[in-house]
Every structure is written in structure tokens, then in C-alpha cells.
Design an enzyme around this catalytic site. Structure first.
Site, PDB file in Angstrom:
ATOM      1  N   GLN A  59       0.986  -0.778   0.190  1.00  0.00           N
ATOM      2  CA  GLN A  59       0.064  -0.266  -0.145  1.00  0.00           C
ATOM      3  C   GLN A  59       0.873   1.163   0.063  1.00  0.00           C
ATOM      4  OE1 GLN A  59      -0.158   2.167   3.072  1.00  0.00           O
ATOM      5  NE2 GLN A  59       1.320   1.394   4.358  1.00  0.00           N
TER       6      GLN A  59
ATOM      7  N   SER B 131       0.513   7.052   3.438  1.00  0.00           N
ATOM      8  CA  SER B 131       0.976   8.346   3.448  1.00  0.00           C
ATOM      9  C   SER B 131       2.500   8.908   3.124  1.00  0.00           C
ATOM     10  CB  SER B 131       1.598   6.966   4.900  1.00  0.00           C
ATOM     11  OG  SER B 131       0.765   6.823   5.889  1.00  0.00           O
TER      12      SER B 131
ATOM     13  N   SER C  76       3.844  -0.588   3.761  1.00  0.00           N
ATOM     14  CA  SER C  76       3.770  -1.823   4.254  1.00  0.00           C
ATOM     15  C   SER C  76       4.060  -2.561   2.977  1.00  0.00           C
ATOM     16  CB  SER C  76       3.091  -1.998   5.503  1.00  0.00           C
ATOM     17  OG  SER C  76       3.098  -1.385   5.825  1.00  0.00           O
TER      18      SER C  76
ATOM     19  N   GLU D   4     -18.307  -3.989   5.482  1.00  0.00           N
ATOM     20  CA  GLU D   4     -18.052  -5.387   5.750  1.00  0.00           C
ATOM     21  C   GLU D   4     -16.204  -5.704   5.715  1.00  0.00           C
ATOM     22  OE1 GLU D   4     -19.969  -7.301   3.324  1.00  0.00           O
ATOM     23  OE2 GLU D   4     -18.306  -8.905   2.948  1.00  0.00           O
TER      24      GLU D   4
ATOM     25  N   ASN E  56      -5.150   5.387  16.102  1.00  0.00           N
ATOM     26  CA  ASN E  56      -6.125   4.402  17.606  1.00  0.00           C
ATOM     27  C   ASN E  56      -6.213   6.439  18.006  1.00  0.00           C
ATOM     28  OD1 ASN E  56      -5.719   2.600  16.871  1.00  0.00           O
ATOM     29  ND2 ASN E  56      -5.359   2.318  19.067  1.00  0.00           N
ATOM     30  N   GLU E  57      -6.018   7.518  18.028  1.00  0.00           N
ATOM     31  CA  GLU E  57      -6.643   8.843  18.247  1.00  0.00           C
ATOM     32  C   GLU E  57      -7.669   8.650  17.069  1.00  0.00           C
ATOM     33  OE1 GLU E  57      -2.912   7.880  18.198  1.00  0.00           O
ATOM     34  OE2 GLU E  57      -3.281   8.364  19.858  1.00  0.00           O
TER      35      GLU E  57
END
Lengths: 393, 383
Positions: B125, B128, B160, B244, B364-365
Site C-alpha cells: 500500500q 502515507s 508496508s 464489512e 487510534n487517536e
């Protein structure tokens, strides 16, 4: 697989929600805490008419059940609306009498439970000295464990062969914490092991008795000691008196008591989940309205993230509670009890912090849920006891 | 409300279990973040594909079995219970393929999916950029129109698998003058070996090149490798996080198997009187069960026709924090045996991998902001 409430189940919880909102349980809860159970009894009758208690009673005793999934859904609503009274304990009594399989005591109490005429409370071995709301209940049931039989087990090995004095130990299989068991053993030896005291040695209902082993017994206590203030004043605690009519005795009582603990844990977990959801709802509303620095405090990340974490804990406890109600395995029930109890307590801490000083008062109804979360987390199995149960093979 | 499996799901489980028992490599291949391990994992993808187990949820014409979400959950439980290797093709299978199913052309699916299913083409991917992390929409890598396609220039990072992968997908700014940053972005696929691409591997905390920086200098991408309409890239990329697949980024089977291994380790090594460790092991069991049941509920809603949406943010925070706690507990049980980087049963490397969980796939923020604003309805504010 369709792990979702059915349309019927959804309609049932919706109607319960509507009925409870109209019954104004916060006012009943405040009266209950002040020693006036009349409004709470009226709400109880409404719950019985809605079929809540019948869910725990088999059809051949005048009930609709046992239907643990519907019961769990109902208890989420009871928690959400801060309904006062020994709702969990009455369900546990129904489960105990059903599991006992003895027709006489079952026929004596179960139809009344289903109909809402019997408001029962219960003390089992291993769950402390108190019975909840014995002053308001119509029936106070007590299971006394078998007295200590000095056995080959080493001290503190989970209380095997001991535990009657403490009320912990082997009689309610697999529910006692090892450290409690050790306590119980000492206590039992000190008192010849016939008492009905507690793991902490605070029980006062012990009576001297013969050293010979007796089977565990189920009795109706003739009364109760003085009511003690609880951390949640709506939960009124007292120690059942010794003696009274024995309803059943024998190893079947121990097995039935273990089943009663399972049902009590499930119902408490569901009630805790509802309590946590109510705390979150009220806090979200508060932080959206309360402004500081010219903006709602709910727009600050520190506030948002704490509430997000509260929601995560509750939303992952919910499927555990409903899954436990579907599987009814002891492991799933213990897992649900840990997760829902901790999530509700976390919600209470967040609610208190984010309400600020007004949350630290009795002025808001918020206090009704705020003070209930901690006792529910520990009732019928502390997190440590339930975690041990999760790992028991 | 039930948790039962159908007879067909049970038969599917038995078939998967038998095949995996006969084929899962023992000992496991080296880490997939090494050249040798990457090759071994690619070979494993080919073997999975030969048994038609690499992409069970895809239609049969692309190498799948047309499995619904419940069959997929069963397969994942068996896959991880069998101790099978990590999936080197996860980026492609989990992110690109769903996008192609929803927004790609028939020609793209026919060309791209079969070699993805066999591991012949492994995808990285490329989201970023150095100046665009959580604020992904501020990305600056650009695509400039040219005859028959686009010329990509700019820099991507934290890509990644890119150290060893074949191709990559990501967003590029193709219309620089739009009034809002989310507009004018295009979803493109490109070859990591193409002229103009420089791949600089980045070593993660344990020194393995788990991701890379990509430097792009007028890399030609033909029109056939644009997904959806140019300028619609943001909407396309976001649509696959809330459906999903957002629920399926990490399967419960993975954590059920890990929790089971942890309990085994605890029973074999722990002092039973250490109730602090016992409670953490119990929490790992409880968490895996919670995640499984949460996913069952989500899958049931999807099967009943509901969308998942922002709920996938609950999921992401939960599994990423759970994964770290699980591995920390394992390392504490192992004591000194947990320190070597190639430590016992992969717990040490698993721990390093888990540490990235709260950062990637939307920090997670950011997830907590989404939960607070979209699920709880709290007012928007400055980040």
C-alpha cells in the site's frame, strides 16, 4: 448463525423501555433507599406483568422460561433504568429452585415469582454475609454449605473440604477464590464449621453445631439483622438470621446453588451493562451541553477519547453478555461478568470525572447509576473470582 | 439470537482443517519481513491457492469459493488454529481487492485478481506521505495527465511490504486546484519495478525492512490502472474502510488461536499463585471471545443488510490494543526467554508487530475521534 436479537426480542425490550420510562424508577429508587419500598413494589408488579420474572421460571411452574437470552435483554433495560430491588436475586432463586428439581419448594415459590407476588432474595456460600434487600423481600433464602470436613487437601487449595464457615469453598463448585477458601478453612475450624459467616469472619449468624458432616441445606431465614448502608444506598444490605424452615438438603443443593450463581452472574452482568450505557448516555448529553472556554467540553479530544474508550468497553461487553445468555456456559458467563462489570465501572468513573463537581453530589439522578456500578462489578463474583473461573478447565 | 453453525459451515470447517493439517509447513517459514521469508510466504500463498484456500471469500472465477462472511470466519478460525503462516498478500486481499470488486472494471478484476490470489503478484500500500499521515487528505504526490495515462511524482512512506513487493496502490493528487483537500485525488495502481520508482526499505524497531519509502519521478501509469473515476479517489478509498471489510481486517480466529497458545504457555510455565499474571491471561481469553462475538454480531448485521460504517473504528481500537496486551503477557510469562528477538514460538516478533497496530490503518487517536463524533454524536473540534 444470526447473533442478533429477533424482532420479537426487540419489541419486548422496546416495550419494557417504554413501560419503565413511564414508571419513573429514579423516584422509586430514591424512596427505596429511604426505606419506602412501595413505589419499587409497584414497579416490580409492572415488570412481572411484562413477563420479566416469568422468563426465569419454567412453564410447568407458571412461567415462560427458562429463557436466558430474553432475560439478559430485559436486565440490560433494568440497569438502564436504575430499577431498585432484588431483581437479580429473585432470578437466582428461580434458577436455584428450578435446578433443585424438588417439586414442593418449586411449587411453593416459583409461581409467585413469575406472577410478581414473591420478591425473593438469596445468600449463597462464598458471596459474603449479606442478603440484598431482605427488608423488602417476601422470602429470604439461604444456602448453608456443608460443614468443614478436615480433608487431605492442603490448606488454601481452594477450600476443598472446608468452606462452610466462610461460605466459600467447594460447595458452590468452582466459584470460590483460593484465598477465600483458605480463609474459610480457618474460620470453619475456629467455629466448628457450622456457621454461615463470611470469608472475612464478619458473619454473625454462626451457631455452634455438631462436628458430624451435614449436607448443604436450603432454608428460609426467619428474618434479618439491621439494614446497613451500602455504597449504593438503593442496595440495602442485611445479614439473614439463622434457623428457619429447611426446604431442601443434600448434594443437589450445592449443584443448584452453583446454577443459581451462574444465573445471578448473567443477570448482574446485563444489569451492569445497562447501568454503563445509561451513564454514557447521560455523560454524552452533559458534555455536549456544558460549555467552557466558549465551546462545549465534548469538543475537546481528552473528553472525546475517554468517552470513546467507554463506548468500546461497553460495546465489547454487550456481545459477551448476550453470547453468554445463548451458550449458558460457566466460562462465557464469567467472562461476561468481568467485561460488563469493568465496563460499567469504567463508565461510572468517566461519568463522574466529566460531570465534574455536580457529579459528586446526590442532586442529579446520575448518582443512582454512578453508585451502582461498583457493587454490581463485585456482586455474585468479583472480577478476580470470575477471571479464575474463565481459566478453570 | 443464536450462535450455531450450519451443516454446510461444519463440513467446510472439516475440509479446511484436513487440508491445513496436511499442508501447513512445520517448522514455520522465516519472518515475512526478510527476503528469504518473503519468498517462502509467497510460495505458501501459491500452495494455498492450489487448494483454493487463498481467497475463500472471492467468487470462484477469481480463485475463490464464494464463501459468505460466516464461512470466512470459520476458515480463519481453522487457519490460525492450524498455526499457518501470516499472509504476505494481506494488503492486496484485504484492501485492494474489495476496492476492485466495488469500483474496478471487469477487465481490471480479470487481470489483477488471479495473480493476487496465487501470490504471483504481491501488493504494497502507498497511502502515507512525509507530510500526510493522519491528515491523509493533505497528500501532495501528484499525477499529471499524459497521453494514455498519468505521470506520478512525489514521495510515499510507511509503505508496508514494499521492500519486497511487486506492485502498489494509493492516492495521488491529479487536480491540484480543488477547493477542498479531499477533492482531486485519484486511486491508482503502479509497478514498483517501473522506471522512475526508487524503493528505500525502512527498518522497523527490530531491524527488519517491514516497510519502505517510495520515491516517484514521472512514473508512467496507463489509464487501465486507474480505479474508478479520476478525482473520486478519496470516496473510493474510504468506502472500503466502512463496509464489512472494515470488520474483517483482523479475523477473530487469529486472536482465539493466540489466546489459546497463551493459556497453554501459562499452564506450562506459570506459578499458579501469581494471580496478577493469571488475571491478564484470563483477560486475553475474555478479549478473544469478546472480539469473536462482536464480529459474529457485526457479520449478522451485514448478512441482514446493514452497513457497518463507523463501528469499524470500535473494532480497530479494540484489536490493536488487545494484541499488545496479549503479547506483553506472553513475554512476561516467558521471562528471560522472551528477550531474544527470535524468541520462543514467535512471541517476541509478534510483540514488535503488535506495537504498530495502534498506529497503522488509521491511528487510534483518529479512530477515537471518529467514534466520538460519528457514534456518540459529540461536536467536532480541533484535533
Amino acid at each position: 448463525m444470526r447473533f442478533l436479537p429477533t424482532d420479537e426480542q426487540r419489541a419486548f425490550t422496546r416495550s419494557l423501555h417504554t413501560m419503565l420510562r413511564a414508571a419513573r424508577p429514579p423516584a422509586a429508587a430514591r424512596a427505596w433507599a429511604a426505606g419506602d419500598p412501595a413505589p419499587g413494589r409497584a414497579a416490580w408488579t409492572g415488570l412481572a406483568e411484562a413477563g420479566v420474572f416469568a422468563l426465569a421460571v419454567p412453564e410447568n411452574h407458571g412461567g415462560l422460561g427458562p429463557l436466558p437470552a430474553e432475560l439478559a435483554l430485559a436486565f440490560v433495560e433494568l440497569g438502564r433504568h436504575a430499577v431498585p430491588g432484588p431483581v437479580v436475586e429473585t432470578v437466582a432463586v428461580a434458577a436455584l429452585l428450578t435446578a433443585l428439581g424438588d417439586p414442593a419448594p418449586a411449587e411453593r415459590l416459583l409461581p409467585g415469582i413469575a406472577a410478581g407476588e414473591v420478591m425473593a432474595t438469596l445468600r449463597l456460600p462464598g458471596t459474603g454475609p449479606y442478603a440484598l434487600d431482605a427488608d423488602a423481600a417476601t422470602s429470604v433464602l439461604v444456602v448453608d454449605a456443608a460443614p468443614a470436613v478436615p480433608g487431605p487437601g492442603s490448606p488454601g487449595d481452594g477450600g476443598s473440604g472446608s468452606g462452610s464457615g466462610s461460605g466459600s469453598g467447594s460447595d458452590v463448585k468452582g466459584h470460590a477464590d483460593a484465598s477465600e477458601g483458605a480463609h474459610g478453612g480457618d474460620h470453619a475450624r475456629d467455629r466448628n464449621g457450622t456457621g454461615t459467616g463470611t470469608g472475612k469472619g464478619t458473619g454473625d449468624a454462626s451457631r455452634p453445631g455438631p462436628k458430624a458432616a451435614r449436607p448443604p441445606t436450603l432454608r428460609i431465614a426467619p428474618g434479618h439483622g439491621p439494614v446497613r448502608a451500602s455504597a449504593d444506598p438503593v442496595r440495602r444490605l442485611s445479614v439473614p438470621q439463622g434457623g428457619g424452615e429447611v426446604l431442601a438438603a443434600g448434594p443437589g443443593v450445592a449443584a443448584a446453588a452453583a446454577t443459581a450463581v451462574d444465573w445471578a452472574r448473567l443477570a448482574t452482568a446485563a444489569q451492569a451493562l445497562g447501568t454503563g450505557l445509561a451513564l454514557l448516555d447521560r455523560t454524552v448529553e452533559h458534555v455536549g451541553r456544558r460549555a467552557q472556554f466558549g465551546v462545549p467540553i465534548g469538543s475537546f479530544q481528552a473528553v472525546k477519547h475517554r468517552l470513546a474508550d467507554t463506548l468500546i468497553a461497553l460495546e465489547f461487553a454487550r456481545p459477551l453478555v448476550l453470547g453468554a445468555a445463548v451458550s449458558m456456559t460457566r466460562t462465557d458467563i464469567a467472562a461476561a461478568k468481568v467485561a460488563a462489570g469493568e465496563a460499567a465501572y469504567g463508565a461510572a468513573r468517566a461519568a463522574l470525572q466529566l460531570h465534574g463537581a455536580i457529579g459528586y453530589t446526590e442532586e442529579l439522578d446520575l448518582a443512582l447509576w454512578l453508585r451502582k456500578a461498583r457493587p454490581l462489578r463485585d456482586a455474585w463474583g468479583t472480577p478476580a473470582q470470575c477471571r479464575a473461573a474463565v481459566l478453570r478447565p | 439470537m443464536d450462535l450455531t453453525h450450519t451443516a454446510d459451515e461444519d463440513a467446510f470447517r472439516a475440509e479446511a482443517r484436513a487440508w491445513l493439517r496436511a499442508h501447513v509447513p512445520h517448522p514455520p517459514p522465516p519472518s515475512l519481513e526478510t527476503a528469504e521469508g518473503f519468498a517462502a510466504h509467497r510460495a505458501w500463498e501459491a500452495e494455498l491457492h492450489s487448494g483454493r484456500w487463498s481467497v475463500v471469500a472471492w467468487p470462484e472465477q477469481y480463485g475463490g469459493r464464494g464463501a459468505d462472511v460466516f464461512h470466512w470466519l470459520v476458515f480463519e478460525e481453522e487457519y490460525y488454529a492450524a498455526g499457518a503462516p501470516g499472509r504476505v498478500s494481506q494488503n492486496g486481499i484485504g484492501l485492494l481487492a474489495p476496492t476492485l470488486f466495488d469500483h474496478g472494471t471487469q477487465e481490471q478484476r480479470a487481470r489483477i485478481l488471479p495473480p493476487m490470489a496465487s501470490g504471483e503478484v504481491v501488493w504494497a500500500q502507498a497511502w502515507s506521505e512525509p507530510e500526510a499521515g493522519s491528515d491523509l487528505a493533505s497528500l501532495r504526490s501528484r499525477g499529471v495527465r499524459t497521453a494514455g495515462g498519468w505521470l506520478l511524482s512525489g514521495q510515499k512512506t510507511w509503505s508496508s511490504r514494499a521492500a519486497f513487493a511487486d506492485r502498489a496502490f494509493g492516492l495521488f493528487r491529479t487536480a491540484p486546484d480543488e477547493d477542498r483537500p479531499h477533492r482531486g485525488l485519484t486511486y491508482l495502481m503502479f509497478d514498483l519495478k517501473a522506471p522512475g520508482v526508487t524503493v528505500r526499505p525502512i527498518r522497523r524497531l527490530d531491524g527488519k525492512p517491514a516497510f519502505a519509502e517510495l520515491f516517484l519521478d514521472e512514473v508512467f501509469v496507463p489509464d487501465e490502472d486507474v480505479i474508478g473515476e479520476p478525482g473520486q479517489g478519496w470516496r473510493i478509498a474510504m468506502s472500503t474502510t466502512g463496509n464489512e471489510r472494515g470488520l474483517m481486517l483482523r479475523s477473530p480466529g487469529r486472536y482465539l488461536a493466540a489466546a489459546r497458545r497463551l493459556v497453554g504457555l501459562w499452564r506450562a510455565t506459570a506459578d499458579p499463585s501469581d494471580t496478577a499474571l493469571r488475571d491478564r491471561v484470563a483477560d486475553a481469553v475474555i478479549g478473544a471471545r469478546a472480539y469473536q462475538l462482536f464480529t459474529c454480531a457485526g457479520a449478522s448485521r451485514v448478512a441482514a443488510g446493514s452497513a457497518i460504517g463507523a463501528e469499524s473504528s470500535l473494532n480497530k481500537v479494540f484489536w490493536s490494543e488487545y494484541d499488545i496486551a496479549l503479547h506483553e503477557t506472553a513475554l512476561d510469562l516467558l521471562g528471560a526467554e522472551g528477550e531474544p528477538a527470535d524468541g520462543r514460538d514467535g512471541w517476541s516478533e509478534g510483540y514488535v508487530f503488535s506495537l504498530a497496530g495502534p498506529i497503522y490503518a488509521g491511528t487510534n487517536e483518529i479512530q477515537r475521534d471518529i467514534i466520538a463524533e460519528r457514534l456518540l454524536g459529540l461536536p467536532k473540534g480541533r484535533r
